[in-house]
Motif scaffolding. Structure first.
Motif, PDB file in Angstrom:
ATOM      1  N   ARG A  35       0.834  -1.214   0.000  1.00  0.00           N
ATOM      2  CA  ARG A  35       0.000   0.000   0.000  1.00  0.00           C
ATOM      3  C   ARG A  35       0.863   1.257   0.000  1.00  0.00           C
ATOM      4  N   GLN A  36       1.890   1.268   0.845  1.00  0.00           N
ATOM      5  CA  GLN A  36       2.729   2.457   0.953  1.00  0.00           C
ATOM      6  C   GLN A  36       3.563   2.689  -0.303  1.00  0.00           C
ATOM      7  N   ASN A  37       3.822   1.631  -1.056  1.00  0.00           N
ATOM      8  CA  ASN A  37       4.630   1.770  -2.260  1.00  0.00           C
ATOM      9  C   ASN A  37       3.796   1.706  -3.539  1.00  0.00           C
ATOM     10  N   SER A  38       2.499   1.951  -3.396  1.00  0.00           N
ATOM     11  CA  SER A  38       1.605   2.099  -4.544  1.00  0.00           C
ATOM     12  C   SER A  38       1.315   3.585  -4.716  1.00  0.00           C
ATOM     13  N   TYR A  39       1.418   4.066  -5.924  1.00  0.00           N
ATOM     14  CA  TYR A  39       1.290   5.496  -6.181  1.00  0.00           C
ATOM     15  C   TYR A  39       0.185   5.768  -7.195  1.00  0.00           C
ATOM     16  N   ASP A  40      -0.488   6.884  -6.985  1.00  0.00           N
ATOM     17  CA  ASP A  40      -1.635   7.231  -7.824  1.00  0.00           C
ATOM     18  C   ASP A  40      -1.159   7.888  -9.118  1.00  0.00           C
ATOM     19  N   MET A  41      -0.629   7.068 -10.007  1.00  0.00           N
ATOM     20  CA  MET A  41      -0.153   7.548 -11.295  1.00  0.00           C
ATOM     21  C   MET A  41       0.062   6.352 -12.202  1.00  0.00           C
ATOM     22  N   HIS A  85      15.545   6.258  -9.687  1.00  0.00           N
ATOM     23  CA  HIS A  85      16.454   6.449  -8.543  1.00  0.00           C
ATOM     24  C   HIS A  85      16.109   5.434  -7.448  1.00  0.00           C
ATOM     25  N   ASP A  86      16.057   4.158  -7.858  1.00  0.00           N
ATOM     26  CA  ASP A  86      15.691   3.072  -6.947  1.00  0.00           C
ATOM     27  C   ASP A  86      14.359   3.356  -6.252  1.00  0.00           C
ATOM     28  N   ASP A  87      13.408   3.868  -7.038  1.00  0.00           N
ATOM     29  CA  ASP A  87      12.053   4.215  -6.592  1.00  0.00           C
ATOM     30  C   ASP A  87      12.002   5.468  -5.723  1.00  0.00           C
ATOM     31  N   GLY A  88      13.147   6.096  -5.473  1.00  0.00           N
ATOM     32  CA  GLY A  88      13.173   7.283  -4.623  1.00  0.00           C
ATOM     33  C   GLY A  88      12.475   8.483  -5.222  1.00  0.00           C
ATOM     34  N   TYR A  89      12.343   8.513  -6.564  1.00  0.00           N
ATOM     35  CA  TYR A  89      11.650   9.625  -7.207  1.00  0.00           C
ATOM     36  C   TYR A  89      10.130   9.506  -7.107  1.00  0.00           C
ATOM     37  N   LYS A  90       9.621   8.312  -6.855  1.00  0.00           N
ATOM     38  CA  LYS A  90       8.183   8.088  -6.997  1.00  0.00           C
ATOM     39  C   LYS A  90       7.303   8.963  -6.102  1.00  0.00           C
ATOM     40  N   PRO A  91       7.683   9.216  -4.835  1.00  0.00           N
ATOM     41  CA  PRO A  91       6.865  10.152  -4.057  1.00  0.00           C
ATOM     42  C   PRO A  91       6.781  11.547  -4.689  1.00  0.00           C
ATOM     43  N   MET A  92       7.881  11.988  -5.313  1.00  0.00           N
ATOM     44  CA  MET A  92       7.860  13.289  -5.993  1.00  0.00           C
ATOM     45  C   MET A  92       6.996  13.231  -7.245  1.00  0.00           C
ATOM     46  N   LEU A 324      10.482   1.331   3.062  1.00  0.00           N
ATOM     47  CA  LEU A 324       9.548   0.221   2.935  1.00  0.00           C
ATOM     48  C   LEU A 324       8.147   0.582   3.404  1.00  0.00           C
ATOM     49  N   PHE A 325       8.066   1.185   4.602  1.00  0.00           N
ATOM     50  CA  PHE A 325       6.768   1.349   5.249  1.00  0.00           C
ATOM     51  C   PHE A 325       6.176   2.757   5.145  1.00  0.00           C
ATOM     52  N   ALA A 326       6.979   3.764   4.811  1.00  0.00           N
ATOM     53  CA  ALA A 326       6.447   5.131   4.700  1.00  0.00           C
ATOM     54  C   ALA A 326       7.348   5.976   3.811  1.00  0.00           C
ATOM     55  N   PRO A 327       7.488   5.602   2.525  1.00  0.00           N
ATOM     56  CA  PRO A 327       8.465   6.277   1.659  1.00  0.00           C
ATOM     57  C   PRO A 327       8.238   7.780   1.516  1.00  0.00           C
TER      58      PRO A 327
END
Length: 354
Positions: A35-41, A85-92, A324-327
């Protein structure tokens, strides 16, 4: 009657319930991570032709039903970085999507199977690459060609204004950029020595070694000459890295920044940056861009150079668990919201609204 069978049954039952509990907890943790690593895009792989080879890219688009979106083109910092960036960009990217903007990024040459070698690139090469990506995006029917801008971190500070000089951009988000390569290197050296509690003698020796390296670069010394000058100890330097530094050590954004005049620029700076002298960066940006009135500066007191929370970045365990739990919580408070609001504040033509 068989009374001796009952304890065995109770033991078996306890074992089964223990196993069930472990599985339930594991399933719950797995669900939380998912859930925490699913993004609305909507994220898809794309290919961009440039210079006779292909850039392996990722396009992350909003799921808002619109046919066309603005676009944020990502320009990486230093190092072998892949498109996410190893998924680091996804929150942005998710924050951009909330503002109605897609995000475009690509694997650096030689990373994740991409052709080429990023260590062969100059800052001009990197700017040409980004300009080619913008041209590719402008030809797409799902991208609003009048709302394409740049996001760049750290080393990208020497690339962003070069791109703007080559092709029109609607905005720039500059994250922890430096102004001058050599000044930044000296600042970083001294900051790390202070953080290590280095003695005056060690500090003097490290500065002398740094000065010697600069002299070698100025006379275009080979890697072998560098190793010999360092007493046979390369200290982690490789021949490819030496070549990369030799191409780029004169980088200075001062002459290029005027290309951003009149372009809305969001400059984000960390309060605990040992890589970049943020005060020097802010002075440089204000000197070049304040007259245009389109510069916005945001400072994050609790952030490290990467704009991650310093308390998290200092611990590998905290970084891993938070990723993992709150990116989304990795980043300094307000960082993601400020970028979203900056994009939302741009007009339909890409210009900042009054």
């Amino acid at each position: 009657m068989c009374p001796k069978i009952q304890p065995r049954r109770r033991g078996l039952r306890a074992t089964v319930w223990s196993l069930v509990t472990v599985l339930v907890v594991a399933a719950g943790l797995t669900g939380a991570v998912l859930r925490q690593n699913s993004y609305d895009m909507d994220v898809r792989r794309v290919s961009i032709r440039h210079g006779g080879h292909t850039l392996n890219g990722v396009l992350a688009a909003p799921k808002d039903g619109r046919e066309r979106h603005g676009l944020v083109v990502y320009v990486h910092g230093d190092g072998p970085i892949d498109a996410t960036h190893d998924d680091g960009y996804k929150p942005m990217w998710e924050a951009n999507a909330k503002a109605g903007y897609a995000s475009l990024s690509w694997d650096k040459p030689g990373v994740a199977g991409a052709p080429g070698d990023w260590l062969d690139q100059s800052m001009d090469d990197r700017a040409n690459e980004a300009a080619a990506a913008i041209a590719w995006a402008r030809a797409r029917p799902d991208i609003d060609r009048d709302r394409i801008g740049l996001w760049g971190a750290s080393q990208a500070g020497w690339v962003l204004p070069k791109v703007a000089a080559k092709t029109p951009v609607s905005f720039v988000i500059a994250v922890s950029p430096a102004i001058n390569w050599l000044q930044q290197g000296r600042y970083n050296l001294l900051a790390e020595l202070r953080a290590d509690g280095a003695s005056a003698a060690r500090t003097k020796a490290e500065i002398a070694k740094s000065d010697h390296t600069r002299q070698l670069l100025a006379r275009h010394a080979t890697f072998e000459e560098y190793v010999t000058a360092m007493g046979g100890d390369a200290n982690g330097m490789t021949v490819d890295r030496w070549g990369f530094i030799s191409k780029n050590y004169t980088a200075d954004a001062t002459q290029d920044l005027p290309a951003l005049r009149g372009v809305p620029v969001l400059l984000t700076l960390a309060g605990h940056d040992i890589n970049v002298d943020t005060a020097d960066t802010e002075r440089g940006y204000r000197k070049a861009l304040d007259a245009g009135g389109a510069l916005t500066v945001k400072r994050y007191p609790d952030a490290a150079h990467s704009l991650l929370k310093r308390s998290i970045e200092q611990s590998d365990l905290k970084t891993t668990l938070t990723a993992l739990f709150a990116p989304r919580s990795l980043f300094a408070d307000g960082f993601l919201d400020d970028q979203r609001q900056f994009l939302e504040g741009l007009g339909r033509d890409g210009n900042a609204t009054p």
